[in-house]
Design a protein around this motif. Structure first.
Motif, PDB file in Angstrom:
ATOM      1  N   ILE A   5      25.574  35.257  -9.459  1.00 55.85           N
ATOM      2  CA  ILE A   5      25.335  34.694 -10.782  1.00 55.85           C
ATOM      3  C   ILE A   5      25.267  33.181 -10.648  1.00 55.85           C
ATOM      4  O   ILE A   5      26.187  32.537 -10.159  1.00 55.85           O
ATOM      5  CB  ILE A   5      26.420  35.120 -11.798  1.00 55.85           C
ATOM      6  N   THR A   6      24.138  32.624 -11.021  1.00 53.62           N
ATOM      7  CA  THR A   6      23.935  31.188 -10.925  1.00 53.62           C
ATOM      8  C   THR A   6      24.434  30.495 -12.197  1.00 53.62           C
ATOM      9  O   THR A   6      24.733  31.144 -13.207  1.00 53.62           O
ATOM     10  CB  THR A   6      22.447  30.874 -10.739  1.00 53.62           C
ATOM     11  N   VAL A   7      24.475  29.187 -12.142  1.00 60.09           N
ATOM     12  CA  VAL A   7      24.827  28.425 -13.337  1.00 60.09           C
ATOM     13  C   VAL A   7      23.809  28.704 -14.442  1.00 60.09           C
ATOM     14  O   VAL A   7      24.177  28.849 -15.619  1.00 60.09           O
ATOM     15  CB  VAL A   7      24.889  26.920 -13.020  1.00 60.09           C
ATOM     16  N   GLU A   8      22.541  28.804 -14.058  1.00 60.03           N
ATOM     17  CA  GLU A   8      21.499  29.090 -15.054  1.00 60.03           C
ATOM     18  C   GLU A   8      21.728  30.453 -15.713  1.00 60.03           C
ATOM     19  O   GLU A   8      21.558  30.600 -16.932  1.00 60.03           O
ATOM     20  CB  GLU A   8      20.115  29.044 -14.395  1.00 60.03           C
ATOM     21  N   ASP A   9      22.121  31.445 -14.896  1.00 66.99           N
ATOM     22  CA  ASP A   9      22.444  32.764 -15.451  1.00 66.99           C
ATOM     23  C   ASP A   9      23.596  32.660 -16.448  1.00 66.99           C
ATOM     24  O   ASP A   9      23.562  33.260 -17.527  1.00 66.99           O
ATOM     25  CB  ASP A   9      22.856  33.728 -14.335  1.00 66.99           C
ATOM     26  N   GLN A  10      24.633  31.914 -16.057  1.00 66.28           N
ATOM     27  CA  GLN A  10      25.807  31.774 -16.922  1.00 66.28           C
ATOM     28  C   GLN A  10      25.432  31.118 -18.247  1.00 66.28           C
ATOM     29  O   GLN A  10      25.831  31.584 -19.322  1.00 66.28           O
ATOM     30  CB  GLN A  10      26.881  30.946 -16.195  1.00 66.28           C
ATOM     31  N   LEU A  11      24.666  30.057 -18.189  1.00 63.33           N
ATOM     32  CA  LEU A  11      24.288  29.356 -19.423  1.00 63.33           C
ATOM     33  C   LEU A  11      23.396  30.221 -20.308  1.00 63.33           C
ATOM     34  O   LEU A  11      23.542  30.209 -21.532  1.00 63.33           O
ATOM     35  CB  LEU A  11      23.589  28.039 -19.082  1.00 63.33           C
ATOM     36  N   SER A  12      22.509  30.999 -19.695  1.00 62.80           N
ATOM     37  CA  SER A  12      21.661  31.898 -20.485  1.00 62.80           C
ATOM     38  C   SER A  12      22.507  32.966 -21.172  1.00 62.80           C
ATOM     39  O   SER A  12      22.287  33.290 -22.352  1.00 62.80           O
ATOM     40  CB  SER A  12      20.613  32.560 -19.582  1.00 62.80           C
ATOM     41  N   GLY A  13      23.476  33.528 -20.448  1.00 60.87           N
ATOM     42  CA  GLY A  13      24.357  34.523 -21.045  1.00 60.87           C
ATOM     43  C   GLY A  13      25.189  33.941 -22.171  1.00 60.87           C
ATOM     44  O   GLY A  13      25.406  34.594 -23.210  1.00 60.87           O
ATOM     45  N   LEU A  14      25.639  32.704 -21.993  1.00 57.86           N
ATOM     46  CA  LEU A  14      26.464  32.073 -23.019  1.00 57.86           C
ATOM     47  C   LEU A  14      25.674  31.793 -24.292  1.00 57.86           C
ATOM     48  O   LEU A  14      26.238  31.793 -25.389  1.00 57.86           O
ATOM     49  CB  LEU A  14      27.096  30.779 -22.479  1.00 57.86           C
ATOM     50  N   GLU A  15      24.378  31.553 -24.155  1.00 56.06           N
ATOM     51  CA  GLU A  15      23.550  31.387 -25.360  1.00 56.06           C
ATOM     52  C   GLU A  15      23.610  32.626 -26.233  1.00 56.06           C
ATOM     53  O   GLU A  15      23.703  32.548 -27.467  1.00 56.06           O
ATOM     54  CB  GLU A  15      22.094  31.112 -24.961  1.00 56.06           C
ATOM     55  N   VAL A  16      23.527  33.794 -25.593  1.00 51.31           N
ATOM     56  CA  VAL A  16      23.567  35.050 -26.344  1.00 51.31           C
ATOM     57  C   VAL A  16      24.978  35.308 -26.866  1.00 51.31           C
ATOM     58  O   VAL A  16      25.160  35.705 -28.028  1.00 51.31           O
ATOM     59  CB  VAL A  16      23.086  36.216 -25.454  1.00 51.31           C
ATOM     60  N   ARG A  17      25.977  35.087 -26.004  1.00 53.99           N
ATOM     61  CA  ARG A  17      27.366  35.286 -26.437  1.00 53.99           C
ATOM     62  C   ARG A  17      27.697  34.453 -27.665  1.00 53.99           C
ATOM     63  O   ARG A  17      28.428  34.905 -28.555  1.00 53.99           O
ATOM     64  CB  ARG A  17      28.330  34.905 -25.307  1.00 53.99           C
ATOM     65  N   ARG A  18      27.188  33.246 -27.689  1.00 58.46           N
ATOM     66  CA  ARG A  18      27.529  32.317 -28.780  1.00 58.46           C
ATOM     67  C   ARG A  18      27.237  32.940 -30.142  1.00 58.46           C
ATOM     68  O   ARG A  18      28.074  32.919 -31.042  1.00 58.46           O
ATOM     69  CB  ARG A  18      26.743  31.016 -28.606  1.00 58.46           C
ATOM     70  N   ALA A  19      26.049  33.518 -30.273  1.00 61.85           N
ATOM     71  CA  ALA A  19      25.667  34.105 -31.561  1.00 61.85           C
ATOM     72  C   ALA A  19      26.374  35.429 -31.819  1.00 61.85           C
ATOM     73  O   ALA A  19      26.881  35.682 -32.919  1.00 61.85           O
ATOM     74  CB  ALA A  19      24.157  34.304 -31.601  1.00 61.85           C
ATOM     75  N   VAL A  20      26.432  36.273 -30.798  1.00 60.00           N
ATOM     76  CA  VAL A  20      26.962  37.619 -30.988  1.00 60.00           C
ATOM     77  C   VAL A  20      28.463  37.595 -31.248  1.00 60.00           C
ATOM     78  O   VAL A  20      28.984  38.354 -32.078  1.00 60.00           O
ATOM     79  CB  VAL A  20      26.629  38.510 -29.775  1.00 60.00           C
ATOM     80  N   GLU A  21      29.193  36.722 -30.576  1.00 59.74           N
ATOM     81  CA  GLU A  21      30.645  36.700 -30.764  1.00 59.74           C
ATOM     82  C   GLU A  21      31.034  36.127 -32.120  1.00 59.74           C
ATOM     83  O   GLU A  21      32.054  36.530 -32.688  1.00 59.74           O
ATOM     84  CB  GLU A  21      31.304  35.951 -29.620  1.00 59.74           C
TER      85      GLU A  21
END
Length: 214
Positions: free
Chosen positions: A68-84
């Motif tokens: 998991i790259t930093v880019e992967d982490q940041l992309s996942g966090l974009e989705v988490r931000r809204a869903v959580e």
């Protein structure tokens, strides 16, 4: 929980804790031995986790545990931000008395001391309770893989464990306290604060990598 669900949960934990090494190739037989479960539930779990980007299946070669790259982490966090934010808001409105009791108990547990493994497991339980309290069956399938991969990134890159654990504990306690108060606005703000911390942590990893190359 049936055996397929047990296999999913077991493999998610092994991936999260790094016991299945990022970038490594594993076999179906190896995953059966790691989980203690049979071929059918493990095979079903592999298919489910592949859909969530937690595994990659390479026919005739094996099963890859993706890095998991930093880019992967940041992309996942974009989705988490809204869903959580959605999840904590639903939890504030829909939590039953039983949910509230469990959340209060876990908030008290978070006040204790932890090593890295114990903390990550408690955080997993925290998010599981929030999903449960939201009473929306679609949230779990969406949120759990994102949260698992996000925690794996954090575990892989954390340096000052106790300082980061102390910070993370406060952020999670703030979310749980807002849900206990059924304050959706405060819960949303606390969820966003946690997400911002994780973004900042990921960016600090970039800075550390850049510095080490220099």
């Amino acid at each position: 929980m049936n055996q397929s669900e047990q296999a999913v949960a077991a493999l998610q934990r092994l991936i999260e804790q790094g016991e299945l090494k990022p970038g490594s190739m594993v076999s179906e037989r190896g995953l059966m031995e790691a989980t203690g479960l049979g071929r059918t539930p493990v095979r079903e779990a592999i298919q489910r986790l592949a859909l969530n980007h937690m595994l990659r299946i390479h026919p005739n070669k094996g099963i890859e545990i993706p890095a998991i790259t930093v880019e992967d982490q940041l992309s996942g966090l974009e989705v988490r931000r809204a869903v959580e934010v959605l999840a904590v808001g639903l939890a504030c409105r829909r939590a039953t008395d039983k949910d509230i009791e469990a959340i209060a108990a876990l908030k008290a547990t978070l006040a204790g001391g932890f090593d890295l493994h114990g903390y990550s497991e408690t955080v997993r339980q925290t998010h599981a309770l929030i999903i449960q309290a939201a009473h929306n069956p679609y949230l779990e399938a969406l949120m759990v893989p994102l949260q698992t991969l996000s925690r794996r990134f954090w575990i892989m890159h954390v340096r000052d464990e106790q300082a980061e654990i102390a910070h993370g504990k406060r952020l999670h306690q703030d979310i749980l306290q807002a849900i206990l108060a059924r304050d959706a606005a405060a819960a949303g703000a606390a969820s966003l604060a946690l997400n911002s911390y994780l973004v900042e942590f990921a960016l600090s990893v970039v800075a550390r990598m850049t510095s080490s190359r220099g």
